[in-house]
Design a protein around this motif. Structure first.
Motif, short mmCIF file in Angstrom:
data_model
loop_
_atom_site.label_atom_id
_atom_site.label_comp_id
_atom_site.label_asym_id
_atom_site.label_seq_id
_atom_site.Cartn_x
_atom_site.Cartn_y
_atom_site.Cartn_z
N ALA A 1 -39.96 -2.94 -16.73
CA ALA A 1 -39.29 -4.08 -16.11
C ALA A 1 -39.13 -3.78 -14.62
O ALA A 1 -39.35 -2.65 -14.18
CB ALA A 1 -37.93 -4.32 -16.76
N THR A 2 -38.75 -4.79 -13.87
CA THR A 2 -38.55 -4.63 -12.44
C THR A 2 -37.23 -5.28 -12.03
O THR A 2 -36.66 -6.09 -12.77
CB THR A 2 -39.69 -5.27 -11.63
OG1 THR A 2 -39.72 -6.67 -11.89
CG2 THR A 2 -41.02 -4.64 -11.95
N GLY A 3 -36.79 -4.93 -10.86
CA GLY A 3 -35.60 -5.54 -10.29
C GLY A 3 -35.68 -5.48 -8.77
O GLY A 3 -36.44 -4.69 -8.22
N ASP A 4 -34.91 -6.33 -8.14
CA ASP A 4 -34.83 -6.35 -6.68
C ASP A 4 -33.38 -6.55 -6.29
O ASP A 4 -32.68 -7.38 -6.89
CB ASP A 4 -35.69 -7.47 -6.10
CG ASP A 4 -37.17 -7.20 -6.31
OD1 ASP A 4 -37.70 -6.33 -5.60
OD2 ASP A 4 -37.77 -7.84 -7.20
N VAL A 5 -32.95 -5.82 -5.28
CA VAL A 5 -31.59 -5.97 -4.76
C VAL A 5 -31.68 -6.83 -3.50
O VAL A 5 -32.41 -6.48 -2.57
CB VAL A 5 -30.93 -4.61 -4.46
CG1 VAL A 5 -29.55 -4.80 -3.85
CG2 VAL A 5 -30.85 -3.78 -5.74
N ARG A 6 -30.97 -7.95 -3.53
CA ARG A 6 -30.92 -8.85 -2.38
C ARG A 6 -29.47 -9.24 -2.15
O ARG A 6 -28.81 -9.73 -3.07
CB ARG A 6 -31.76 -10.10 -2.63
CG ARG A 6 -33.25 -9.82 -2.76
CD ARG A 6 -34.10 -11.08 -2.81
NE ARG A 6 -33.73 -12.02 -3.86
CZ ARG A 6 -34.23 -12.02 -5.10
NH1 ARG A 6 -35.10 -11.09 -5.45
NH2 ARG A 6 -33.86 -12.92 -5.97
N GLY A 7 -28.99 -9.00 -0.94
CA GLY A 7 -27.63 -9.38 -0.60
C GLY A 7 -26.59 -8.69 -1.46
O GLY A 7 -25.55 -9.27 -1.77
#
Length: 120
Positions: free
Chosen positions: A75-81
């Motif tokens: 799986a993947t994830g992204d941190v934004r704000g």
């Protein structure tokens, strides 16, 4: 004094590296899913009262996180704000001292949504 006669220098102890800023507990708004990113590159995800529902390794590249759980699921994830967008989940950083790991769910494990591609 020859080069071999010079006093030996002792290794200077290095300060421990600070953990990556993403290390710590991330929680859905309802508290049902709690994902802890550990400083050793492992994660431990609880769902409701089901502790360690998913565990595995993660790597961080910039603001992107790649996950490989212990069964091989990726799986993947992204941190934004300051918010972690992990596949279909939205997780928020849990402040130090919050939570006890028992938020959300009824403890039966039947509210655990299936992962994409898994039978529900």
């Amino acid at each position: 004094m020859t080069r071999n006669d010079s006093p030996r220098s002792r290794p200077v102890p290095q300060a421990p590296h600070a953990p990556h800023p993403y290390v710590g507990m991330w929680v859905t708004a309802d508290g049902f899913i709690r994902q802890e990113l550990l400083p050793n590159g492992r994660y431990d995800e609880a769902r409701g009262n089901r502790r360690s529902a998913y565990t595995g390794d993660y790597t961080v590249t910039g603001a992107h996180i790649d996950y490989v759980d212990d069964t091989g699921f990726t799986a993947t994830g992204d941190v934004r704000g300051g918010v972690l967008y992990h596949e279909h989940l939205v997780l928020y950083r849990e402040a130090e001292g919050e939570g006890n790991g028992d938020e959300g769910g009824d403890g039966r494990g039947d509210g655990d949504p299936a992962r994409p591609g898994e039978a529900g």
